[in-house]
Design an enzyme around this catalytic site. Structure first.
Site, PDB file in Angstrom:
ATOM      1  N   LYS A  56      -2.824 -53.463   3.150  1.00 55.17           N
ATOM      2  CA  LYS A  56      -3.854 -54.279   2.507  1.00 55.17           C
ATOM      3  C   LYS A  56      -4.814 -54.786   3.569  1.00 55.17           C
ATOM      4  O   LYS A  56      -4.467 -55.614   4.409  1.00 55.17           O
ATOM      5  CB  LYS A  56      -3.190 -55.409   1.726  1.00 55.17           C
ATOM      6  CG  LYS A  56      -2.335 -54.852   0.582  1.00 55.17           C
ATOM      7  CD  LYS A  56      -1.826 -55.893  -0.383  1.00 55.17           C
ATOM      8  CE  LYS A  56      -1.196 -55.257  -1.622  1.00 55.17           C
ATOM      9  NZ  LYS A  56       0.077 -54.550  -1.375  1.00 55.17           N
TER      10      LYS A  56
ATOM     11  N   CYS B 205      -6.609 -40.129  -9.430  1.00 55.32           N
ATOM     12  CA  CYS B 205      -5.608 -40.092  -8.350  1.00 55.32           C
ATOM     13  C   CYS B 205      -5.676 -38.784  -7.576  1.00 55.32           C
ATOM     14  O   CYS B 205      -5.185 -38.690  -6.449  1.00 55.32           O
ATOM     15  CB  CYS B 205      -4.197 -40.228  -8.916  1.00 55.32           C
ATOM     16  SG  CYS B 205      -3.981 -41.675  -9.930  1.00 55.32           S
TER      17      CYS B 205
ATOM     18  N   CYS C  55       7.295 -49.523  -8.836  1.00 59.01           N
ATOM     19  CA  CYS C  55       5.881 -49.220  -9.085  1.00 59.01           C
ATOM     20  C   CYS C  55       5.175 -49.142  -7.732  1.00 59.01           C
ATOM     21  O   CYS C  55       5.418 -49.968  -6.859  1.00 59.01           O
ATOM     22  CB  CYS C  55       5.221 -50.335  -9.884  1.00 59.01           C
ATOM     23  SG  CYS C  55       6.072 -50.743 -11.420  1.00 59.01           S
TER      24      CYS C  55
END
Lengths: 381, 141
Positions: free
Chosen positions: A16, A80, A200
């Site tokens: 991130k 994707c 996930c």
């Protein structure tokens, strides 16, 4: 058609990085890949750039301050599968003889413009998007059906997350490098049943790049490249009629074409980077890509076959589950991993003697379609 | 998609007349399918021509009930829907699969169960007032 080789790769770590725009990440990857290829940047004749969220002309923003302008730049948005779409275009440009050396790039910053606490969903002009569907539930419905049909348990599914964390603990480029247990996976908070958070893939920022050239060019450079034996890109079929959601048709179709193009079968493949966006996805792809029979995914993973040291190692970089999934970048990052593994440069996570690698990506929530697009590539040394 | 809803009005938006009918005479609501008279396939939501034959499609009334193919309970969902909420795919006898939210107590959800179409609130504003009404599925009593 001419033979096509990857002669240089590079990527940023995935994680991130809200303060690093996608083009900044993209530039880092491009510079690394060109240096890795040990070529003059002026020899690159075209750039194919995968990105989903940035809007207009992201590739130009990557290349403009690297002195790589004037060449053909094609911006690629294919959900994707954007990164593998860029690679497929690079492959075609070389195979057809249009160019001798080009680049495939994928770059994405997802954390900069998005609040957490909401799941990725189909667009609001899609009927399932309007009525509240989200990507975790789309895979959750597949998982529920699979579990009922084959008796797989939540513990079975959790094994995918445990394995991929084990792999990513060896990968300095991965977002998550911690080990997890089955209990921790199942105790993490619920996202969409049956998936808990650790089942996930997280959002991520990152970029990856690959220099692709013809065999003649490679020999001229005196380089030893990794050969692209198959490059396949297909779109999903639109279908409103009932079908078996535990058989991802788009992946079945793309992988059959890839095996045919490479003249290989699953038995020949040492490693697979698949679209493990959720734990069930890896189960479905063990089966659909032909590595085990229908309904046998739980025994396949329990046998150790998919783990480092096994016969067909899945997600050795940690997969989407531990790398994260910067949409446009993922397909090219899978390429980077395949090339490092086949050159024997993958450090602690090296698959001993790896000769063949498959990368697979599929995605895009469009109602009535299995997925929007699916890419499969096979590499050899 | 045509007739895209806006969510700025005071009255909840009804989504969407080409898909879903709630009779004013109090009869049970139903969904509309679009059938190809050449290949016989039924499509949902509304299309003008058959994707396979390019033949004009004929509007038909779908059965009121179908079987729940699969479902998930969403705990982290979209803004404007109170979590957790259940969603699922329902297979209708006309050979068409339709996604919707499920107005079924979560402990009663079961793959293969019979469900029927009802009208329900599918989106709320930030004060939890209904902003959109559409079709949902409930268990057949």
């Amino acid at each position: 058609m001419r033979e096509v080789y990857v002669v240089g790769v590079g990527m940023t770590p995935f994680g991130k990085f809200p303060d690093r725009p996608y083009y900044d990440l993209g530039k880092e990857a491009v510079v690394k890949a060109v240096k890795d290829a040990n070529v003059d940047k002026r020899e690159i004749q075209a750039g194919y750039v995968g990105n989903v969220k940035a809007g207009m002309a992201p590739g130009q923003k990557v290349f403009k301050t690297l002195g790589m302008t004037g060449m053909q730049i094609v911006n690629v948005e294919n959900a994707c599968s954007s990164g593998q779409t860029a690679l497929n275009l690079a492959y075609s440009a070389i195979a057809s003889g249009q160019y001798d050396m080009v680049m495939a790039v994928g770059c994405e910053n997802l954390t900069g413009g998005r609040t957490s606490g909401e799941a990725l969903a189909p667009d609001q002009d899609d009927i399932e998007g309007i009525l509240g569907n989200v990507m975790p539930a789309i895979y959750g419905m597949r998982a529920k059906k699979y579990m009922e049909q084959y008796g797989a348990t939540p513990e079975d599914l959790a094994l995918v997350a445990v394995k991929n964390h084990k792999h990513s603990s060896l990968n300095p480029y991965a977002q998550f490098r911690n080990l997890v247990t089955i209990e921790e996976v199942l105790a993490s908070r619920m996202v969409a049943e049956p998936f808990t958070l650790l089942q996930c893939c997280p959002i991520a920022d990152g970029a990856a790049a690959a220099v692709v050239c013809s065999k003649e060019k490679m020999l001229q450079l005196g380089a030893k490249g990794v050969k692209i034996d198959a490059s396949i890109l297909v779109s999903g079929l639109f279908k409103n009629q009932p079908s078996d959601l535990t058989v991802p048709e788009i992946t079945q179709r793309a992988s059959r074409l890839a095996y045919e193009m490479a003249g290989m079968g699953p038995v020949d493949i040492n490693m697979v980077e698949c679209h493990d966006a959720f734990t069930i996805a890896e189960f479905l792809y063990y089966e659909t890509l032909g590595f085990c029979e229908k309904g046998e995914a739980a025994s396949f993973i329990r046998s150790g076959a998919a783990e480092l040291g096994g016969k067909h190692v899945f997600s050795v970089r940690g997969g989407l589950l531990c790398m994260g999934h910067p949409l446009g970048a993922t397909g090219v990052a899978q390429t980077v991993e395949a090339v490092w593994q086949l050159r024997g440069q993958a450090g602690d996570r090296q698959i001993p003697g790896a000769k063949t690698a498959m990368i697979h990506i599929t995605g895009g929530g469009v109602s009535g379609m299995d997925n929007a697009a699916c890419g499969v590539h096979i590499f050899t040394v | 998609m045509s007739g895209q809803p806006t969510i700025d009005t005071n009255e909840p938006v009804f989504f969407h007349p080409d898909l879903f009918v709630v009779p004013t005479n109090g009869e049970a609501p139903y969904l509309l399918g679009y059938k190809c008279e050449d290949c016989g396939k039924v499509w949902f939501p509304k299309l003008e021509i058959c994707p396979e034959c390019w033949t004009d499609l004929k509007q038909i009334t779908l059965s009121r009930s179908g079987k729940l193919y699969s479902y998930s309970i969403i705990h982290i969902g979209q803004r404007g829907i109170k979590s957790p909420y259940a969603v699922g795919y329902v297979d209708f006898p006309e050979e068409v699969r339709i996604y919707a939210q499920l107005a079924i107590p979560h402990e009663k959800l079961k793959l293969g169960m019979d469900v029927e179409v009802i009208e329900g609130v599918v989106r709320l504003d930030k004060n939890s007032n209904p902003v959109m009404l559409s079709y949902m599925f409930k268990a057949v009593e």
